[in-house]
Design an enzyme around this catalytic site. Sequence first.
Site, short mmCIF file in Angstrom:
data_model
loop_
_atom_site.label_atom_id
_atom_site.label_comp_id
_atom_site.label_asym_id
_atom_site.label_seq_id
_atom_site.Cartn_x
_atom_site.Cartn_y
_atom_site.Cartn_z
N GLU A 22 3.36 4.42 5.65
CA GLU A 22 2.20 3.52 5.61
C GLU A 22 1.06 4.20 4.86
O GLU A 22 0.98 5.43 4.82
CB GLU A 22 1.84 3.19 7.07
CG GLU A 22 0.61 2.36 7.31
CD GLU A 22 0.64 0.96 6.72
OE1 GLU A 22 0.95 0.83 5.52
OE2 GLU A 22 0.28 0.02 7.44
N ASP A 23 0.20 3.40 4.25
CA ASP A 23 -0.95 3.98 3.54
C ASP A 23 -2.02 4.45 4.52
O ASP A 23 -2.56 5.54 4.40
CB ASP A 23 -1.52 2.99 2.51
CG ASP A 23 -1.79 1.59 3.08
OD1 ASP A 23 -1.63 1.39 4.31
OD2 ASP A 23 -2.17 0.70 2.30
N GLY A 83 0.78 -1.24 0.00
CA GLY A 83 0.00 0.00 0.00
C GLY A 83 0.81 1.29 0.00
O GLY A 83 0.32 2.33 -0.39
N ASP A 90 -5.41 1.87 10.87
CA ASP A 90 -6.80 1.60 11.26
C ASP A 90 -6.81 1.15 12.73
O ASP A 90 -6.85 1.98 13.64
CB ASP A 90 -7.38 0.56 10.31
CG ASP A 90 -8.87 0.31 10.51
OD1 ASP A 90 -9.51 1.10 11.23
OD2 ASP A 90 -9.39 -0.66 9.94
N LYS A 97 -7.43 6.39 10.44
CA LYS A 97 -8.84 6.13 10.77
C LYS A 97 -8.93 5.99 12.29
O LYS A 97 -8.96 4.85 12.80
CB LYS A 97 -9.31 4.83 10.10
CG LYS A 97 -9.80 5.00 8.69
CD LYS A 97 -10.70 3.84 8.26
CE LYS A 97 -9.94 2.80 7.50
NZ LYS A 97 -10.80 1.81 6.82
#
Length: 182
Positions: A99-100, A44, A103, A131
Amino acid sequence: MLEKDIEKILISENEIKAIVERLGKELTDDFHDKFPIFLGLLKGCVPFMADLIKQLDWPLEIAFMNISSYHGGTESSGEVKIDMDLGTPVKNRHVVITEDIVDSGRTIQSVVELLKYRGAKSVSVATLMDKPEGRVLDFTPHYIGKSIPKAFVVGYGLDYQEKYRNLPYVGTLKPKIYMSEE
Ligand code: IMP
Ligand code: MG
């Protein structure tokens, strides 16, 4: 072709460009004289990391790791597996993980702990997206491109069943895409 599967664009190409420029300035302030290792978490990280390092006009090294999370039953077990380790020793080096999206925080937390265990001088995290509502661990990335609501997103590195990583923006998928493949 891919665009027809996208419901809504969440971060446009222009916004990504502005985000990457801002993060580049922040990272320049903090690391320009530290010869850090930029460690990308595959797959990612690819578009984000490629754009980000082009903003940085000072010595750095790049390295990659491929990490996968185990999914036991209906919930992620939280265990992560190293499919490909980085080839560069991190002892006494400053490491910036690229990092993409963060979460639950499990993937990133386990990588941070591993690098500290291996003797990295510092470990920082630069993520395109955060997120925060998904968090199960108390972890705050040091450099955040944009905080987004708890929706599933694709594009600019992020996939759904390995597709959509090559979209130049980030968006949500039309519900029929999930339904047609179930
Ligand atoms: P975490 O370990 O729960 O923080 O998950 C982080 C990883 O899950 C990221 O590196 C992504 O590969 C994947 N991921 C989390 N949210 C999304 C999403 O909305 N779309 C695509 N992949 C995601
Ligand atoms: Mg990932």
